[in-house]
Design an enzyme around this catalytic site. Sequence first.
Site, short mmCIF file in Angstrom:
data_model
loop_
_atom_site.label_atom_id
_atom_site.label_comp_id
_atom_site.label_asym_id
_atom_site.label_seq_id
_atom_site.Cartn_x
_atom_site.Cartn_y
_atom_site.Cartn_z
N GLU A 45 1.26 7.04 -0.74
CA GLU A 45 1.50 5.78 -1.44
C GLU A 45 0.52 4.75 -0.91
O GLU A 45 0.33 4.63 0.31
CB GLU A 45 2.95 5.30 -1.21
CG GLU A 45 3.19 3.92 -1.83
CD GLU A 45 4.65 3.47 -1.83
OE1 GLU A 45 5.49 4.13 -1.18
OE2 GLU A 45 4.94 2.45 -2.48
N ASN B 47 1.65 0.80 -6.41
CA ASN B 47 2.78 -0.03 -6.85
C ASN B 47 2.34 -1.00 -7.93
O ASN B 47 1.32 -1.68 -7.78
CB ASN B 47 3.35 -0.81 -5.67
CG ASN B 47 4.07 0.08 -4.70
OD1 ASN B 47 5.19 0.51 -4.95
ND2 ASN B 47 3.40 0.40 -3.59
N GLU C 248 3.91 3.51 -9.48
CA GLU C 248 5.30 3.27 -9.04
C GLU C 248 5.74 1.92 -9.58
O GLU C 248 5.02 0.93 -9.45
CB GLU C 248 5.38 3.20 -7.51
CG GLU C 248 5.14 4.51 -6.83
CD GLU C 248 5.56 4.48 -5.35
OE1 GLU C 248 6.28 3.56 -4.93
OE2 GLU C 248 5.15 5.41 -4.64
N ASP D 255 10.66 3.28 -8.60
CA ASP D 255 10.68 2.94 -7.17
C ASP D 255 12.03 2.34 -6.79
O ASP D 255 12.74 1.78 -7.64
CB ASP D 255 9.56 1.92 -6.91
CG ASP D 255 9.12 1.91 -5.45
OD1 ASP D 255 9.70 2.66 -4.65
OD2 ASP D 255 8.18 1.15 -5.13
N GLU E 6 12.56 7.92 0.36
CA GLU E 6 11.76 7.02 1.19
C GLU E 6 12.50 6.67 2.46
O GLU E 6 13.73 6.73 2.51
CB GLU E 6 11.56 5.69 0.45
CG GLU E 6 10.72 5.76 -0.78
CD GLU E 6 10.46 4.35 -1.30
OE1 GLU E 6 9.53 3.72 -0.81
OE2 GLU E 6 11.20 3.89 -2.19
P1 C2E Z 1 7.85 0.18 -1.46
O1 C2E Z 1 6.96 0.40 -2.62
O2 C2E Z 1 9.25 0.67 -1.57
O3 C2E Z 1 7.11 0.82 -0.22
C1 C2E Z 1 7.76 1.44 0.85
C2 C2E Z 1 7.95 0.50 1.99
O4 C2E Z 1 8.78 1.13 2.96
C3 C2E Z 1 6.66 0.16 2.72
O5 C2E Z 1 6.77 -1.15 3.25
C4 C2E Z 1 6.67 1.17 3.86
O6 C2E Z 1 5.88 0.78 4.97
C5 C2E Z 1 8.13 1.16 4.20
N1 C2E Z 1 8.53 2.40 4.88
C6 C2E Z 1 8.01 3.63 4.73
N2 C2E Z 1 8.64 4.54 5.51
C7 C2E Z 1 9.60 3.86 6.17
C8 C2E Z 1 10.60 4.23 7.13
O7 C2E Z 1 10.74 5.38 7.54
N3 C2E Z 1 11.43 3.25 7.57
C9 C2E Z 1 11.32 1.97 7.16
N4 C2E Z 1 12.16 1.08 7.64
N5 C2E Z 1 10.38 1.57 6.24
C10 C2E Z 1 9.54 2.51 5.76
P2 C2E Z 1 5.61 -2.24 3.09
O8 C2E Z 1 4.27 -1.60 3.20
O9 C2E Z 1 5.94 -3.37 3.98
O10 C2E Z 1 5.77 -2.66 1.57
C11 C2E Z 1 6.91 -3.32 1.15
C12 C2E Z 1 6.94 -3.44 -0.34
O11 C2E Z 1 5.90 -4.28 -0.81
C13 C2E Z 1 6.71 -2.12 -1.06
O12 C2E Z 1 7.92 -1.39 -1.10
C14 C2E Z 1 6.29 -2.61 -2.43
O13 C2E Z 1 7.42 -2.96 -3.19
C15 C2E Z 1 5.53 -3.85 -2.08
N6 C2E Z 1 4.08 -3.56 -2.13
C16 C2E Z 1 3.25 -3.08 -1.17
N7 C2E Z 1 1.99 -3.00 -1.64
C17 C2E Z 1 2.03 -3.42 -2.94
C18 C2E Z 1 1.05 -3.58 -3.98
O14 C2E Z 1 -0.14 -3.27 -3.85
N8 C2E Z 1 1.49 -4.06 -5.19
C19 C2E Z 1 2.80 -4.40 -5.40
N9 C2E Z 1 3.15 -4.87 -6.60
N10 C2E Z 1 3.74 -4.25 -4.46
C20 C2E Z 1 3.36 -3.77 -3.25
MG MG Z 2 10.25 1.90 -2.54
MG MG Z 3 6.56 1.85 -3.78
#
Ligand code: C2E
Ligand code: MG
Ligand code: MG
Length: 428
Positions: A209, A267, A299, A329, A389
Amino acid sequence: MNQNQGHLERLDLQTGVYSLEYALDRLQQLASSPEADNYDGVSINITGMTILNNRFGMDNGTRILQVYVRSLQDLIGPDGFLARLGGDRFFAVYPREHRDQVIAFVKGVDLRIPEVTSKTVRVNCSAGFIRISEDRNAASLLDAMNAARRIAKFRENTTWLFYDDEIRRKLLYERQVEAMFSSAVEQEEFQVYYQPKVELHRYHLFGAEALCRWFHEGRMMMPADFIPVLERNGSICELDFYILEHVCRDIRGWLDEGRKAVCVSVNLSRCNLGDPELKNRIIGTIERYDLPPGMVEIEITETTSDVSFHELQKLVSGLREAGISCSMDDFGTGYSSMSALSEIPWTYLKIDKSLVPVGNGEPEDEKRKILIRSIVSMAEALGISCITEGVETLNQSVFLKSIDCYLAQGFFFDRPMEKKEFETRLKK
Ligand code: C2E
Ligand code: MG
Ligand code: MG
């Protein structure tokens, strides 16, 4: 206060309250008068209007809105006024002596509307309050009320807030993020981090991802620090395509280097759904890098409004026809509707980490196990594969295999990592 009775052009025809333009004029007069001290403003967003419309029909939904605003108008009296911001959003200005009653009102009202139903109709909202003396400019006052309301909406134990120093600081931060965004795109301050997805039969790399990170003045900012701001002002659409572009460029590079590249999911914020060219822009970007469509996945979270449900359905169908996989997602957070599962041709369902059992034996955890097991079997029966996830422990991974969920992503396997590190996983 000057009590202008509204002419037709001053009114919102559906609800009979003032139009925004006229109400802002009145608010401006009030804000620059000595009377400002005696008034409050409140911005209101009704919760679950779509659900009320679905339950009672559109005409009755409008009737509920009318009765709701009339009740509020009665409460604030002839010295207050009410305006429609659009849809199910309103703002009111009222003499401070009515404050307690307005607060009670925004906590939720039970309306009697015999022509709609013999029972009472419960209407809840999120609300942001402000003292009119806080600012002399009507537009800034409205911005501040709206900001307080938005923040209230995401608070756990309240649905209303008064504008205060904390909200002022948040607004200031939002404005800084907005101001920095364009140059951050130009300077390529945004970077793609890749988090591996794992296939649990043989623990092999199945995909990744793409997650966005913002590097500014030597500091790394996480999505939670800036994505909500960019979603509110619409810039998220530009960022999503920036990330898609960078992912396509990276995959092209890997293929050219002869690496065994895997499918990368990007995403896509729901804010993109209003763009009629969305599907073509996604396909066009992938084609520009001459990638097989199976290398990129989209996603997207599900939606609650009817209009965007239809757009989402069209988008996912169109992308699937072009060979691009789509995941729903964060399933299990917010409103996870069954129709979004059965009526949209998803390739994958991403089960949110909040549904993953933590293994503490508590009753809540047992419920999680029941839920996740049922979701996996239901999705698989509908032809949708599940990926879980937030997998953080070996026990969770073993549990997932026991319920036939063989795709996972989480810190137990890997954290999101820089491109350079991820590349070492892609064999030549
Ligand atoms: P998401 O799409 O649900 O991405 C998964 C989030 O869960 C990511 O946080 C990831 O680092 C985190 N994660 C993965 N494995 C684990 C785990 O084992 N435990 C825990 N506690 N967390 C885990 P991140 O990178 O902080 O991103 C948060 C959200 O921000 C993403 O949720 C997504 O909704 C959004 N996001 C990130 N990049 C983009 C992007 O380029 N565009 C858009 N529209 N949204 C984005
Ligand atoms: Mg997610
Ligand atoms: Mg995602």
